[in-house]
Design a protein around this motif. Structure first.
Motif, PDB file in Angstrom:
ATOM      1  N   SER A   1      40.931  36.443  62.237  1.00 22.04           N
ATOM      2  CA  SER A   1      39.615  35.542  60.956  1.00 22.04           C
ATOM      3  C   SER A   1      40.352  36.361  59.793  1.00 22.04           C
ATOM      4  CB  SER A   1      38.734  36.945  61.070  1.00 22.04           C
ATOM      5  OG  SER A   1      38.685  38.511  60.773  1.00 22.04           O
ATOM      6  N   THR A   2      39.800  35.468  58.333  1.00 24.31           N
ATOM      7  CA  THR A   2      40.393  36.110  57.204  1.00 24.31           C
ATOM      8  C   THR A   2      39.902  36.406  56.756  1.00 24.31           C
ATOM      9  OG1 THR A   2      38.921  33.518  56.430  1.00 24.31           O
ATOM     10  CG2 THR A   2      41.661  33.744  57.457  1.00 24.31           C
ATOM     11  N   TYR A   3      40.152  37.786  55.246  1.00 23.23           N
ATOM     12  CA  TYR A   3      38.919  38.394  54.404  1.00 23.23           C
ATOM     13  C   TYR A   3      39.717  38.268  53.287  1.00 23.23           C
ATOM     14  CZ  TYR A   3      36.473  41.238  52.113  1.00 23.23           C
ATOM     15  OH  TYR A   3      35.397  42.548  51.777  1.00 23.23           O
TER      16      TYR A   3
ATOM     17  N   ALA B   1      40.620  58.920  37.778  1.00 22.11           N
ATOM     18  CA  ALA B   1      40.668  58.720  39.004  1.00 22.11           C
ATOM     19  C   ALA B   1      40.483  56.948  40.025  1.00 22.11           C
ATOM     20  CB  ALA B   1      39.562  59.449  40.496  1.00 22.11           C
ATOM     21  N   ASN B   2      40.236  57.105  41.404  1.00 17.95           N
ATOM     22  CA  ASN B   2      41.233  55.530  41.911  1.00 17.95           C
ATOM     23  C   ASN B   2      39.345  54.783  41.767  1.00 17.95           C
ATOM     24  OD1 ASN B   2      39.754  57.628  43.549  1.00 17.95           O
ATOM     25  ND2 ASN B   2      40.855  57.039  45.393  1.00 17.95           N
ATOM     26  N   ASP B   3      39.312  54.255  40.548  1.00 16.69           N
ATOM     27  CA  ASP B   3      37.809  54.312  40.736  1.00 16.69           C
ATOM     28  C   ASP B   3      38.578  52.384  40.130  1.00 16.69           C
ATOM     29  OD1 ASP B   3      35.812  52.450  40.036  1.00 16.69           O
ATOM     30  OD2 ASP B   3      35.475  53.199  37.658  1.00 16.69           O
ATOM     31  N   CYS B   4      37.987  51.011  41.490  1.00 17.37           N
ATOM     32  CA  CYS B   4      38.942  50.066  41.353  1.00 17.37           C
ATOM     33  C   CYS B   4      38.827  49.141  40.120  1.00 17.37           C
ATOM     34  CB  CYS B   4      38.351  49.237  43.191  1.00 17.37           C
ATOM     35  SG  CYS B   4      38.457  49.917  44.474  1.00 17.37           S
TER      36      CYS B   4
ATOM     37  N   GLY C   1      34.898  38.740  50.827  1.00 15.98           N
ATOM     38  CA  GLY C   1      34.892  37.929  52.292  1.00 15.98           C
ATOM     39  C   GLY C   1      35.359  37.128  52.531  1.00 15.98           C
ATOM     40  N   SER C   2      34.733  35.770  53.257  1.00 20.69           N
ATOM     41  CA  SER C   2      35.291  34.815  53.835  1.00 20.69           C
ATOM     42  C   SER C   2      34.598  33.832  53.988  1.00 20.69           C
ATOM     43  CB  SER C   2      36.159  34.809  55.606  1.00 20.69           C
ATOM     44  OG  SER C   2      34.791  35.034  55.841  1.00 20.69           O
ATOM     45  N   GLY C   3      34.847  31.992  53.788  1.00 22.91           N
ATOM     46  CA  GLY C   3      34.047  31.043  53.888  1.00 22.91           C
ATOM     47  C   GLY C   3      33.140  31.408  52.647  1.00 22.91           C
ATOM     48  N   PRO C   4      31.447  31.222  52.852  1.00 21.22           N
ATOM     49  CA  PRO C   4      30.701  30.989  51.648  1.00 21.22           C
ATOM     50  C   PRO C   4      30.193  32.162  50.715  1.00 21.22           C
ATOM     51  CG  PRO C   4      29.825  30.723  53.564  1.00 21.22           C
ATOM     52  CD  PRO C   4      31.211  30.972  53.982  1.00 21.22           C
ATOM     53  N   ASP C   5      30.795  33.709  51.174  1.00 19.20           N
ATOM     54  CA  ASP C   5      30.872  34.772  50.343  1.00 19.20           C
ATOM     55  C   ASP C   5      31.934  34.520  49.394  1.00 19.20           C
ATOM     56  OD1 ASP C   5      29.370  35.767  52.008  1.00 19.20           O
ATOM     57  OD2 ASP C   5      30.922  36.891  53.328  1.00 19.20           O
ATOM     58  N   LEU C   6      32.908  33.814  49.201  1.00 19.99           N
ATOM     59  CA  LEU C   6      34.069  33.804  48.314  1.00 19.99           C
ATOM     60  C   LEU C   6      32.924  33.054  46.713  1.00 19.99           C
ATOM     61  CD1 LEU C   6      37.591  33.196  50.273  1.00 19.99           C
ATOM     62  CD2 LEU C   6      36.772  35.654  48.907  1.00 19.99           C
ATOM     63  N   LEU C   7      32.028  32.248  47.099  1.00 20.85           N
ATOM     64  CA  LEU C   7      31.152  31.495  46.111  1.00 20.85           C
ATOM     65  C   LEU C   7      31.044  32.373  45.891  1.00 20.85           C
ATOM     66  CD1 LEU C   7      31.156  27.948  48.371  1.00 20.85           C
ATOM     67  CD2 LEU C   7      33.106  28.414  47.085  1.00 20.85           C
ATOM     68  N   LYS C   8      30.412  33.427  45.860  1.00 19.71           N
ATOM     69  CA  LYS C   8      28.926  34.049  45.545  1.00 19.71           C
ATOM     70  C   LYS C   8      30.161  35.207  44.092  1.00 19.71           C
ATOM     71  CE  LYS C   8      26.736  35.072  49.118  1.00 19.71           C
ATOM     72  NZ  LYS C   8      25.843  35.773  50.110  1.00 19.71           N
ATOM     73  N   MET C   9      30.472  34.264  43.175  1.00 19.86           N
ATOM     74  CA  MET C   9      31.256  34.776  41.824  1.00 19.86           C
ATOM     75  C   MET C   9      30.331  36.016  41.067  1.00 19.86           C
ATOM     76  SD  MET C   9      34.598  33.416  41.879  1.00 19.86           S
ATOM     77  CE  MET C   9      35.331  33.955  39.929  1.00 19.86           C
ATOM     78  N   THR C  10      30.528  37.092  40.168  1.00 18.81           N
ATOM     79  CA  THR C  10      30.448  37.735  40.103  1.00 18.81           C
ATOM     80  C   THR C  10      31.214  38.390  38.590  1.00 18.81           C
ATOM     81  OG1 THR C  10      29.248  38.707  42.199  1.00 18.81           O
ATOM     82  CG2 THR C  10      29.371  40.668  39.961  1.00 18.81           C
ATOM     83  N   PRO C  11      30.756  37.668  37.412  1.00 16.37           N
ATOM     84  CA  PRO C  11      31.576  37.933  36.577  1.00 16.37           C
ATOM     85  C   PRO C  11      31.433  39.567  36.192  1.00 16.37           C
ATOM     86  CG  PRO C  11      30.403  35.930  36.232  1.00 16.37           C
ATOM     87  CD  PRO C  11      29.880  36.997  37.623  1.00 16.37           C
TER      88      PRO C  11
ATOM     89  N   LYS D   1      31.452  46.224  43.917  1.00 13.26           N
ATOM     90  CA  LYS D   1      31.390  47.032  44.492  1.00 13.26           C
ATOM     91  C   LYS D   1      33.203  46.706  45.389  1.00 13.26           C
ATOM     92  CE  LYS D   1      30.739  51.458  47.158  1.00 13.26           C
ATOM     93  NZ  LYS D   1      30.053  52.639  47.594  1.00 13.26           N
ATOM     94  N   PHE D   2      34.278  46.919  45.613  1.00 12.50           N
ATOM     95  CA  PHE D   2      34.826  47.236  46.835  1.00 12.50           C
ATOM     96  C   PHE D   2      33.795  46.890  48.358  1.00 12.50           C
ATOM     97  CE2 PHE D   2      37.909  48.254  49.925  1.00 12.50           C
ATOM     98  CZ  PHE D   2      38.952  47.493  50.126  1.00 12.50           C
ATOM     99  N   THR D   3      33.755  45.997  48.871  1.00 14.11           N
ATOM    100  CA  THR D   3      33.610  46.431  50.579  1.00 14.11           C
ATOM    101  C   THR D   3      34.555  46.371  51.683  1.00 14.11           C
ATOM    102  OG1 THR D   3      31.864  45.484  49.718  1.00 14.11           O
ATOM    103  CG2 THR D   3      31.808  45.529  52.533  1.00 14.11           C
ATOM    104  N   HIS D   4      35.238  47.406  52.075  1.00 18.93           N
ATOM    105  CA  HIS D   4      36.157  47.683  52.848  1.00 18.93           C
ATOM    106  C   HIS D   4      35.210  46.906  54.770  1.00 18.93           C
ATOM    107  CE1 HIS D   4      38.720  49.136  55.778  1.00 18.93           C
ATOM    108  NE2 HIS D   4      39.981  49.168  54.525  1.00 18.93           N
ATOM    109  N   THR D   5      36.313  46.191  55.242  1.00 13.72           N
ATOM    110  CA  THR D   5      35.586  45.117  56.439  1.00 13.72           C
ATOM    111  C   THR D   5      35.569  46.130  57.131  1.00 13.72           C
ATOM    112  OG1 THR D   5      38.241  45.174  56.920  1.00 13.72           O
ATOM    113  CG2 THR D   5      37.374  43.112  55.900  1.00 13.72           C
ATOM    114  N   GLY D   6      36.101  47.861  57.466  1.00  8.27           N
ATOM    115  CA  GLY D   6      35.526  48.455  58.641  1.00  8.27           C
ATOM    116  C   GLY D   6      34.944  49.624  58.245  1.00  8.27           C
ATOM    117  N   GLY D   7      34.440  49.572  57.198  1.00  7.00           N
ATOM    118  CA  GLY D   7      32.753  50.263  56.612  1.00  7.00           C
ATOM    119  C   GLY D   7      33.598  51.059  55.217  1.00  7.00           C
TER     120      GLY D   7
END
Length: 491
Positions: free
Chosen positions: A238-240, A444-447, A457-467, A471-477
């Motif tokens: 699966s893609t991310y 510090a390590n602030d993204c 994310g993947s699919g529709p999530d990539l269309l939710k642009m936030t100019p 916050k970075f969301t890790h796939t495993g938590g």
């Protein structure tokens, strides 16, 4: 003179060349001259330049020619000394221009001398260009430079000659490179070189004198839009994806308030640091001198050493862009790219995991790796026609990025761009470097310090642009760790 008088013939003096040493020297010299013309013609008429022909033509053959002349001269000198000891007549060099024979010999000698000088000049000029060529740097040393040559040809600087970065312009750096090259030749001849070849190169010319002949950081203004696609280690591969803005900027206060990643090397700031390891991955001490001349020193908590025992290095382009032309791609990233390009079919179950696994096994040679990769993948997908192209793609990834004879792969060479599988930025921006008074700290390590995440994310999530950024969301938590603490580039 009457008819009864006899004319005494002039005394005969055997030539001083009539000795074995001089004759051997003549044979060597004539053979070398013939070889030079033959190789020169072959090289000139060939469809493509061959570095080995060039080396023989303009380096090796002239050495034999000079050796032949020296041997001939030494033989003449010894023969002359021998005849003097035996009190035999020694022919003296006399040139009488009234005699046709002497004139012919003088013209022949002068013509030969001029021809030799011209050939030497041409040979020296061509030898210079041969040693400056990418082929000479990358192919002459075979195994030793094979990794660097392969990666150079696949990289963004494939059309830039090695010497443009490793030497640059100017006689002093040219001489340094040749002195260094002499030691490298000795190391190659007697197998004294380490495996892998260590980096960073200690005598590399400052980046401002080489890289900035083409790249002008002052003009790097604004953000770069990048999308990174990843395939997960699951059955469906699966893609991310992450789309973000990299805050590059120029750091030029005449354009806008100083900021961005290039702030480190511009806008009047001077950043210096101490590395406690040869690879410059551990940086416990940083000193910043700002545009107003204010000096601030930052230290890691446990670093209380006397700095006089360390080299203080001024930060430049190469401290981040340390693999600009010879980038080893980690197996995880290389397989991602092959899946994205469909060189490997993402429909093959678990192919991401299996491809990375076979790439990271230990192999002694490239040929052993190719056979083992094919055997392993065929064994996992015995009746699937899609595995053939996948095997070819994985084998190519290995040949392009793994060199077992030199023990060279992504693990041996840290890449400081980013922070995914090596500390990179976090060598300093790790949240532990505090100023001497304890009130300041390196960011510090602030993204969001260096980039803004627009979508993930993947699919529709990539269309939710936030100019304004997400916050970075890790796939495993969520993890309170640096990326490189878990990500290794391998399984």
């Amino acid at each position: 003179m009457n008819d009864t008088e006899k004319i005494e013939p002039a005394p005969h003096h055997p030539s001083l060349l009539r000795n074995w040493m001089s004759l051997m020297g003549l044979v060597v010299g004539i053979g070398a001259l013939f070889s030079f013309f033959l190789l020169f013609m072959l090289d000139a008429l060939a469809a493509a330049s061959n570095p080995y022909v060039g080396i023989f033509t303009f380096c090796v053959v002239p050495a034999f020619l000079i050796s032949g002349i020296a041997l001939t001269t030494l033989g003449v000198w010894r023969e002359r000394r021998k005849r003097q000891r035996e009190k035999r007549d020694v022919p003296s060099l006399q040139i009488d221009l009234t005699k046709a024979r002497d004139r012919r010999m003088l013209i022949a000698f002068m013509t030969g001398t001029m021809l030799f000088i011209m050939l030497s000049a041409v040979g020296s000029y061509n030898a210079y260009h041969v040693t400056e060529s990418v082929e000479f740097c990358g192919e002459t040393c075979h195994t030793v430079m094979k990794p660097e040559k392969t990666l150079h040809d696949l990289g963004p600087h494939a059309r830039v000659a090695c010497v443009e970065c490793h030497v640059g312009s100017g006689a002093s750096w040219y001489m340094r490179s040749k002195i260094s090259g002499s030691y490298q030749l000795y190391s190659l001849a007697f197998h004294k070189y380490p495996t892998p070849i260590p980096t960073p190169i200690k005598n590399l010319r400052p980046a401002r004198e080489t890289c900035e002949q083409c790249h002008w950081p002052k003009e790097f203004v604004g953000n770069l839009d990048r999308t990174y696609n990843y395939f997960q280690d699951d059955a469906s591969n699966s893609t991310y994806s992450i789309r973000l803005l990299l805050k590059v900027d120029s750091g030029d206060p005449s354009v806008k308030p100083a900021g961005g990643i290039h702030w480190h090397i511009l806008s009047g700031n001077t950043v210096e640091y101490i590395a406690t390891d040869a690879a410059r991955q551990k940086i416990p001490w940083v000193r910043l001198t700002d545009a107003q001349g204010v000096v601030t020193v930052y230290r890691s908590p446990r670093f209380t050493n006397d700095i006089s025992q360390y080299e203080i290095r001024k930060m430049d382009c190469m401290d981040c862009h340390n693999r600009p032309s010879h980038r080893y791609v980690a197996p995880d990233f290389a397989v991602n790219q092959a899946l994205e390009e469909r060189a490997i079919d993402p429909g093959l179950p678990w192919i991401k995991t299996n491809a990375v696994y076979v790439l990271t096994r230990h192999y002694n040679t490239d040929e052993e790796a190719r056979k083992s990769i094919a055997t392993a993948l065929i064994g996992r997908y015995p009746n699937d026609a899609r595995i053939g192209p996948a095997i070819a793609a994985v084998q190519k990834i290995y040949s392009d990025n793994f060199f077992p004879e030199m023990k060279a792969d992504w693990k041996a060479y840290p890449d400081n761009i980013g922070h995914m599988i090596w500390p990179g930025c976090f060598r300093c921006h790790d949240g532990t470097h505090k100023s001497n008074d304890g009130r300041g700290m390196i960011k510090a390590n602030d993204c969001n310090t260096c980039h803004t995440i627009l979508a993930q994310g993947s699919g529709p999530d990539l269309l939710k642009m936030t100019p304004g950024g997400q916050k970075f969301t890790h796939t495993g938590g969520d993890y309170d760790l640096n990326c490189a603490d878990c990500h290794t580039g391998g399984p």
